[in-house]
Design an enzyme around this catalytic site. Structure first.
Site, PDB file in Angstrom:
ATOM      1  N   LEU A   1      -6.344   1.922   5.329  1.00 36.09           N
ATOM      2  CA  LEU A   1      -5.500   1.410   4.247  1.00 36.09           C
ATOM      3  C   LEU A   1      -5.590   2.305   3.013  1.00 36.09           C
ATOM      4  CD1 LEU A   1      -3.598  -0.795   3.240  1.00 36.09           C
ATOM      5  CD2 LEU A   1      -5.581  -2.106   2.492  1.00 36.09           C
TER       6      LEU A   1
ATOM      7  N   HIS B   1      -9.006   3.675 -14.882  1.00 34.72           N
ATOM      8  CA  HIS B   1      -8.551   3.082 -13.622  1.00 34.72           C
ATOM      9  C   HIS B   1      -7.045   3.120 -13.502  1.00 34.72           C
ATOM     10  CE1 HIS B   1     -12.532   1.444 -14.530  1.00 34.72           C
ATOM     11  NE2 HIS B   1     -12.721   1.649 -13.250  1.00 34.72           N
TER      12      HIS B   1
END
Ligand code: GLN
Ligand code: ZN
Length: 755
Positions: free
Chosen positions: A18, A696
């Protein structure tokens, strides 16, 4: 037959399939179709793995985060993400990470925070007084259809309405609980649609049941389940990560068809719950640890399960304690682990096998599973008696540690004056949190070294080249306190674990941390010893290249502990003290080698907090003592930094202050400096570097944004005690992102100094 089920399966894939699919999509290298194909293949594979269960979870799979999925299902994605053109998937990723593939401008990403006491991060739902929920069941329904195609006995998994509200945050002054009344009909409609699709059981997670709930939240739970009672599906109300404690009666009385209890965290409760639970309800017991990788003691588990089984009969269900999201996928892929240690372990797949043995043992008696039980006992015996687990010298050294060893020589003001003299830093000193971009070249270097295609000398030379490059970049940027960049580390815990005795490593033991980010927690199986310095050569090499002060980088004992799979044969705090001793030796070696600033990251301190506040003082007591032991043996001139990410300190400031680090750098940019109010109220005495660059997200903050953030910070903290730095390490970003962002950060510092 004893009913077995699972609360969730790791979705990242045994080989992190993934991750690659997501990152390919975000980079625009692949399209949405191929990302969805990977998702479908993973789900199919996961269901196959869970075939032996009576019920398999559906909807536990997520492309990024299950809480964000729930927000999408409830039609509660922030407006800023939906507004921009693009598909639903684009809106979804905008909330997750500030942008989707092909976006030119970013939006601010949703806040991220730890999922209860795990190292998994979820995207915080956003609420405001005007929030209106609208059912968007497509994702779940299509996964359900897929499950049906795969002949899966499907048990859809939802986050319960009360936990959903509890996890979120109001962006205005409104009270999320006010939204409950409006939220419940959306859940009711969802449950109705699931039932129309032939669903019998729905797992509805209310893990807040293991936290201290005030009357309003308790009332919200009662109200919700009384209202949802009319829905035509059976609800399995699931709690995990702790004992129900004072909520036990409440949990037993809620009008649902079944209750799941984490019997690993609450070994005392199954009997009490079995007594309280009305006779028509199912009791699902989480009997396999979903948070750790050790084999279950199957015989001991059967010992207490058998009487319960006799009492409850069909009403007893078995499951892992929580979703298996928190453990790696398959131990069978681990071909390089020491065979003895290998024999002590169980990953997600093996845990399901253990579950099957327990179920069969209950159904057909122990004789039917005699062989499996014997193998299990042999493995446990081998672990119990292994010479590799205990190290008498370490035990003696740890016994001799006294709290006084964790005391700095002088108080902070005296130290600060000496350090200022020594370091000669400008006001608003700029620095980073340690790591710089981990380029493909760096990863290749480490990989080749591991594989043996680079020898020690070649490897050293390459890493040194990277360090030199990193120093050059930082000098060009004009940063004040430099770092070596951590090119030699693929992970802040693994790197230290690899050099400490008592740790071992898996090859594929990945666990999702957030989105496509995975960590591979080392396995702490025995007493810890440091056999040689772990960082000194790299740090000293970096210092030799610059006249600027260089900050040495270490991971603290509490983080080493909280981000490892820790042995379960002694209290966590005993392992933590051993780690503290090892880090202390490293700190003193760095100081001895002339490194004047040492950062000891305790990124994971907060996530070790017990879920119930009443248990906090005990944890904080030993955790802070471990940090102090590790850090505070240095002289006054040596400046100790610590770093914490994603933390919200409001409620643990006394403990943070007790660490007595000279400088603390923290995550604040996504929460808009709100956190600092707590530092102000507490009159936190030492220096603080509130993160001004959200690493992030790929977005690059402008100098104006940074100045604005710092001005906000200065409303709370006197400017002479403020540092300027990103939120966290830069290793996940590219140089093209990091360079302009840090340029802007340095420019902002200059403006602030002029002002
Ligand atoms: N020093 C580490 C880094 O920069 C800190 C990482 C973290 O806090 N998670 O990568
Ligand atoms: Zn961090």
């Amino acid at each position: 037959m004893v009913t077995t089920h699972n609360l969730g399966f790791p979705r990242i894939g045994a080989k992190r399939e993934l991750k690659s699919a997501l990152e390919g999509f975000w980079k625009g290298e692949t399209d949405a179709q191929s990302l969805q194909d990977t998702g479908r293949a993973l789900r199919r594979h996961n269901w196959q793995t869970q075939q032996q269960l009576t019920w398999s979870p559906v909807g536990d799979f997520s492309l990024y985060d299950q809480v964000l999925d729930m927000s999408a299902t409830l039609g509660n994605l922030p407006q800023r993400a939906i507004e921009a053109p693009g598909s639903e998937l684009d809106a979804y990723f905008r909330v997750a990470r500030g942008r989707s593939a092909g976006d030119i401008d970013g939006v601010s990403a949703g806040e991220m925070t730890k999922w209860f006491d795990t190292n998994y991060h979820y995207i915080v739902p956003e609420f405001h007084a005007g929030t209106r929920f609208r059912l968007n069941p497509q994702r779940l329904l299509s996964q359900l259809a897929e499950a049906r195609e795969n002949a899966v006995a499907a048990k859809p998994v939802l986050i319960g309405p009360v936990t959903y509200l509890w996890l979120g945050k109001a962006k205005d002054d409104s009270d999320p609980l006010e939204l409950l009344e409006q939220l419940l009909p959306v859940y009711a409609e969802l449950l109705r649609q699931l039932s129309a699709e032939g669903v019998e059981w729905v797992q509805i997670d209310e893990p807040i049941l293991v936290t201290e709930l005030d009357a309003r939240w308790c009332h919200a739970l009662s109200l919700s389940y009384h209202q949802l009672k009319a829905c035509p599906v059976k609800l399995l109300l699931s709690s995990y990560f702790g004992p129900l404690g004072e909520n036990l009666r409440l949990a037993c009385d809620l009008p649902v068809a079944g209750l799941h209890l984490d019997a690993i965290c609450a070994p005392q409760e199954p009997l009490r719950v079995a007594d309280w639970l009305p006779g028509h309800k199912v009791l699902s017991l989480g009997v396999i640890n979903g948070r750790n990788i050790w084999k279950t003691d199957l015989a001991a588990t059967l010992d207490w399960l058998e009487p319960l089984h006799r009492k409850l009969g069909e009403r007893l269900w078995l499951a892992p304690s929580c979703s298996l999201l928190h453990v790696p996928v398959d131990l069978d892929n681990e071909t390089r682990l020491d065979p003895q240690i290998h024999s002590w372990l169980a990953f997600a797949r093996q845990k399901l096998d253990e579950l099957a043995v327990l179920a069969q043992g209950l159904d057909q008696g122990r004789a039917a599973v005699a062989e499996a039980l014997a193998d299990n006992q042999a493995a446990l015996q081998s672990r119990r008696h292994s010479q590799r687990v205990t190290h008498p010298a370490v035990r003696d050294a740890v016994d001799q540690l006294t709290p006084e060893l964790g005391q700095r020589r002088s108080a902070y003001p005296q130290r600060a004056a000496l350090q200022a003299q020594q370091l000669q830093l400008p006001r608003f000193p700029t620095t980073t949190i340690g790591s710089f971009p981990q380029t493909t070249a760096i990863r290749q270097t480490r990989l080749k070294y591991r594989k043996g295609t680079l020898d020690e000398t070649q490897y050293q030379a390459r890493v040194k080249q990277e360090i030199a490059h990193c120093i050059e970049e930082q000098e060009a940027l004009g940063l004040d306190v430099l770092v070596h960049g951590e090119a030699e580390r693929n992970d802040m815990v693994e790197y230290f674990g690899e050099q400490l005795q008592g740790y071992t490593f898996s090859q594929f033991g990945w666990v999702q941390s957030y989105g496509s980010r995975c960590v591979k927690p080392p396995v702490l199986y025995g007493d810890i010893t440091r056999t040689r310095p772990m960082t000194v050569d790299w740090i000293c090499f970096a210092q030799s290249l610059t006249d600027k002060p260089l900050k040495g980088m270490l991971t603290g004992p509490v983080t080493l502990l909280n981000w490892s799979f820790v042995r379960d044969d002694q209290p966590r705090q005993a392992s933590c003290r051993q780690l503290a001793l090892a880090i202390r030796q490293e700190v003193l070696d760095l100081e001895q080698a002339g490194v004047g600033i040492i950062q000891i990251d305790e990124a994971a301190l907060r996530e070790g907090l017990p879920l119930r506040r009443s248990d906090w003082p005990q944890y904080l007591g030993w955790a802070i003592e471990a940090f102090r032991l590790a850090a505070n043996g240095v002289s006054d001139q040596t400046q100790i930094h610590t770093h914490m990410c994603y933390s919200n300190f409001n409620d643990i400031l006394p403990a943070i202050a007790a660490m007595d680090a000279d400088v603390i750098t923290i995550e604040t940019s996504r929460s808009d400096m709100e956190l600092l109010g707590a530092f102000e109220d507490f009159q936190y005495p030492n220096d603080i570097g509130p993160g001004v660059y959200d690493i992030h997200s790929p977005n690059i903050p402008s100098p104006e944004q940074i100045v604005a953030l710092m001005e906000k910070a200065a409303e709370h903290i006197p400017p002479q005690r403020l540092w300027i730095n990103p939120d966290c390490g830069l290793k996940t970003r590219s140089w093209d992102e990091v360079r302009p962002a840090l340029q802007n950060m340095v420019a902002a510092a200059r403006r602030l100094r002029e002002a």
